[in-house]
Design a protein around this motif. Structure first.
Motif, PDB file in Angstrom:
ATOM      1  N   ARG A 285      42.178 -28.107 129.048  1.00 24.60           N
ATOM      2  CA  ARG A 285      42.695 -28.927 130.142  1.00 24.60           C
ATOM      3  C   ARG A 285      44.226 -28.901 130.207  1.00 24.60           C
ATOM      4  O   ARG A 285      44.870 -29.926 130.431  1.00 24.60           O
ATOM      5  CB  ARG A 285      42.211 -30.378 130.005  1.00 24.60           C
TER       6      ARG A 285
ATOM      7  N   ASP B 262      35.500 -24.803 129.553  1.00 23.13           N
ATOM      8  CA  ASP B 262      36.790 -24.331 130.051  1.00 23.13           C
ATOM      9  C   ASP B 262      37.845 -24.226 128.957  1.00 23.13           C
ATOM     10  O   ASP B 262      39.026 -24.032 129.250  1.00 23.13           O
ATOM     11  CB  ASP B 262      37.298 -25.226 131.184  1.00 23.13           C
TER      12      ASP B 262
ATOM     13  N   LEU C 208      42.487 -36.477 125.134  1.00 21.98           N
ATOM     14  CA  LEU C 208      42.158 -36.326 126.551  1.00 21.98           C
ATOM     15  C   LEU C 208      42.118 -37.663 127.278  1.00 21.98           C
ATOM     16  O   LEU C 208      42.473 -37.749 128.464  1.00 21.98           O
ATOM     17  CB  LEU C 208      40.806 -35.608 126.701  1.00 21.98           C
TER      18      LEU C 208
ATOM     19  N   ASN D 145      34.180 -36.033 129.206  1.00 20.64           N
ATOM     20  CA  ASN D 145      35.158 -34.949 129.127  1.00 20.64           C
ATOM     21  C   ASN D 145      34.530 -33.588 128.871  1.00 20.64           C
ATOM     22  O   ASN D 145      35.237 -32.618 128.582  1.00 20.64           O
ATOM     23  CB  ASN D 145      36.180 -35.260 128.031  1.00 20.64           C
TER      24      ASN D 145
END
Length: 620
Positions: free
Chosen positions: A354, A561, A589, A615
């Protein structure tokens, strides 16, 4: 049907491809045993030695560039090596096989090779001149041709498919490219031989220097100080730098030379950023501060060989003891002593999630040392230094791995928070998410569990959480005082579900065991058939019972990701990290500003679990 000469004939053989060296090995053995060391046998021996050294050069450059604790300030592309790139380059050494046989064929085609002296200094100068006058311009123009539409898409795009250059990227290419490379290497060598100046030493030095420079250019670490080129600007055109070559990989439309930028200058293809970027990176200020640090530790000498800078292929798979790894145990032991002498945490690996940089730092202490009373203060000093260093750098969250947060060592991190109350970095032991993972593994219809390590941080939290769910918890502990203290923390109407037991025999009818303390085979035998052993003990217990099932240590799978992750966390699968690591990731996060140290807040278990799922983390 594929394009001709675009794939290796042995690409499906896996490790069996090394059997193709068999004829050379057989010739060496036959020559020694029955021919009294013939010239052909000696030539084959030199070929085998040469190609072993070539592989070693690629490996050593990889090890150097992957020692991020040494090279992090001079890394060019900041992204990490991910599993896709590692798998793509798995057979990077394919090119060594045909070049070995080309060398063997040359012995028969050129009789002058049969009587080469060991050394002839004149040959080095001739080979250098031929390299600069013939090989360099040939490579330049052929390389530019390989960047045209058809050749690039069918041949050269394979080499450029690696987003982060490495020494193994240097060997990753198609057969056509490496046949051309063989020609470029062979011309100076054969030219020196035809002029009567060839030697065995020339073959070793030229080929190994050729590979050394190729690996240097692909290393992703700037090794030249900018002052070197400012003092003598001419050198800019005589030797390329890793920064210079990295621009070719990232932009693909400039810097085509082999080793000498002179030919880019003559062809008008020098990237205008080459010198300024090299100066910027060589300054050592190219540092990106991580948002999150996981402070890990080594388990033992063999597992230390799982570090990415040792063998990339080994570290990219879940750890297991392999026979060939044991050969390198002495090296691992010596490195362990060196790290003890250095006595600093070092950067192990990193990944991006992220848009935030996550790093592994490692305390240079092995698992057994954490159980030596006299080592306690030294280990805590190193952990404290790592925390203060992270705080100074601007790291937001630092998570402690298993033994680094041991209750007897530092109270689950409370020692550092108490000693340094004004820390900006948040210290996280991650046990809240560890407890959540274990608790969510337990089926909802379970009515009774047997819990060892019942009065530890995790044991206490698990017991209190389960009793609130009206699950009867058999808590194995000899300390009535500690049991009663935990029991009093439970709501009054739930205290009856916490039961103290002092022997394993009390769980003979319970099929759900939660193991927080190592148990022997004899103790496991007391569990009924069909028992499942959940566990949070380090090291994990050995599964002796075939009629029972064993859970792994609490772990979670990182979101899809995640970028730049190319190593497995100890015995876990790819993309899976221990729950205490994942707990720190979630803390980062979510932007939580509290420390997570000491006793687990049972009321936050469901909150942390929900945040992890939100998340993108998933149970492993």
């Amino acid at each position: 049907m594929g394009v001709p000469v675009s794939s290796w004939p042995w690409q499906n053989l896996g490790s069996f491809k090394y059997l193709l060296y068999g004829p050379l090995v057989a010739k060496v053995i036959h020559s020694r045993a029955w021919e009294g060391g013939s010239a052909e046998g000696v030539w084959c021996l030199h070929l085998l030695l040469l190609f072993a050294f070539r592989g070693l050069i690629h490996q050593l450059w990889w090890s150097f560039s992957s020692m991020i604790f040494l090279t992090r300030t001079r890394r060019i592309v900041q992204q990490g090596y991910d599993f896709k790139q590692i798998d793509r380059e798995w057979d990077w050494d394919n090119f060594l096989i045909p070049q070995a046989f080309i060398g063997a064929m040359a012995f028969h085609l050129f009789p002058s090779l049969r009587e080469l002296p060991l050394w002839d200094l004149k040959g080095f100068f001739i080979a250098l001149l031929l390299h600069a006058a013939v090989s360099e311009p040939l490579f330049y123009w052929s390389h530019r041709a390989f960047h045209s539409g058809h050749l690039f898409s069918n041949y050269h795009s394979v080499h450029h498919s690696s987003p982060v250059p490495s020494s193994f990227t240097a060997g990753h290419g198609t057969p056509l490219e490496h046949l051309l490379m063989s020609l470029l290497m062979g011309l100076p060598l054969l030219g020196a031989c035809f002029m009567g100046a060839g030697s065995i030493g020339l073959f070793y030095v030229y080929v190994l220097l050729f590979d050394f420079l190729r690996c240097m250019g692909h290393s992703n670490v700037e090794v030249f100080p900018s002052g070197f080129f400012e003092t003598v600007p001419l050198f800019r055109y005589l030797i390329y730098t890793p920064t210079y070559h990295s621009l070719h990989h990232t932009e693909k439309n400039s810097n085509y030379c082999l080793f000498m930028p002179l030919f880019d200058a003559l062809g008008g293809t020098i990237n205008t950023k080459s010198w300024s970027l090299q100066k910027e990176i060589s300054s050592g200020k190219n540092i990106k501060v991580p948002d999150f640090v996981f402070l890990a530790h080594v388990v033992d000498v063999v597992s230390s060989l799982h570090s990415p800078f040792v063998f990339r292929s080994f570290s990219s798979m879940p750890f297991r003891v392999l026979p060939y790894i044991l050969v390198f145990w002495p090296g691992g032991f010596l490195f362990m002593l060196a790290m003890w002498g250095w006595s600093k945490t070092f950067l192990h690996s990193f990944y991006n999630l992220r848009g935030r940089l996550h790093q592994y730092w490692v305390v240079p202490r092995h698992g057994f040392q954490y159980f030596l009373p006299f080592a306690k203060n030294g280990i805590n000093d190193q952990i404290e230094n790592a925390i203060l260093r992270a705080d100074k750098m601007g790291v937001k969250v630092l998570s402690l791995a298993a033994l680094n947060k041991n209750e007897a060592l530092n109270g689950g991190g409370t020692l550092f928070v108490s000693k340094h109350p004004y820390l900006n970095v948040r210290i996280v032991h991650g046990n809240t998410l560890t407890a959540a993972v274990i608790l969510n593994e337990i089926p909802k219809d379970v009515k009774e569990v047997f819990l060892t390590g019942a009065t530890s941080k995790l044991g206490r939290a698990i017991a209190l959480y389960l009793c609130r769910r009206k699950v009867r918890v058999l808590m194995l502990t000899l300390s009535t005082e500690r049991f009663q203290k935990i029991q009093k923390e439970a709501p009054a109407d739930c205290q009856q579900y916490l039961v103290q037991v002092t022997k394993y025999q009390a769980a003979q009818n319970c099929k759900t065991w939660i193991v927080g303390k190592w148990i022997s085979f004899g103790e496991q035998r007391l569990a009924p058939r069909g028992t499942h052993f959940h566990q949070f003990v380090v090291p994990p217990i050995i599964g002796f019972r075939r009629d029972c099932t064993y859970g792994k240590l609490a772990a979670m799978r990182l979101p899809l990701d995640v970028q730049g992750l190319g190593m497995c966390e100890y015995t876990l699968d790819r993309g899976v990290v221990h729950a205490c690591h994942a707990g720190g990731v979630v803390h980062c996060l979510e932007g939580w500003t509290h420390h997570e140290v000491g006793a687990i807040d049972v009321d936050r278990i469901d909150i942390v679990w929900a945040a992890a799922l939100k998340n993108g983390l998933r149970p492993a």
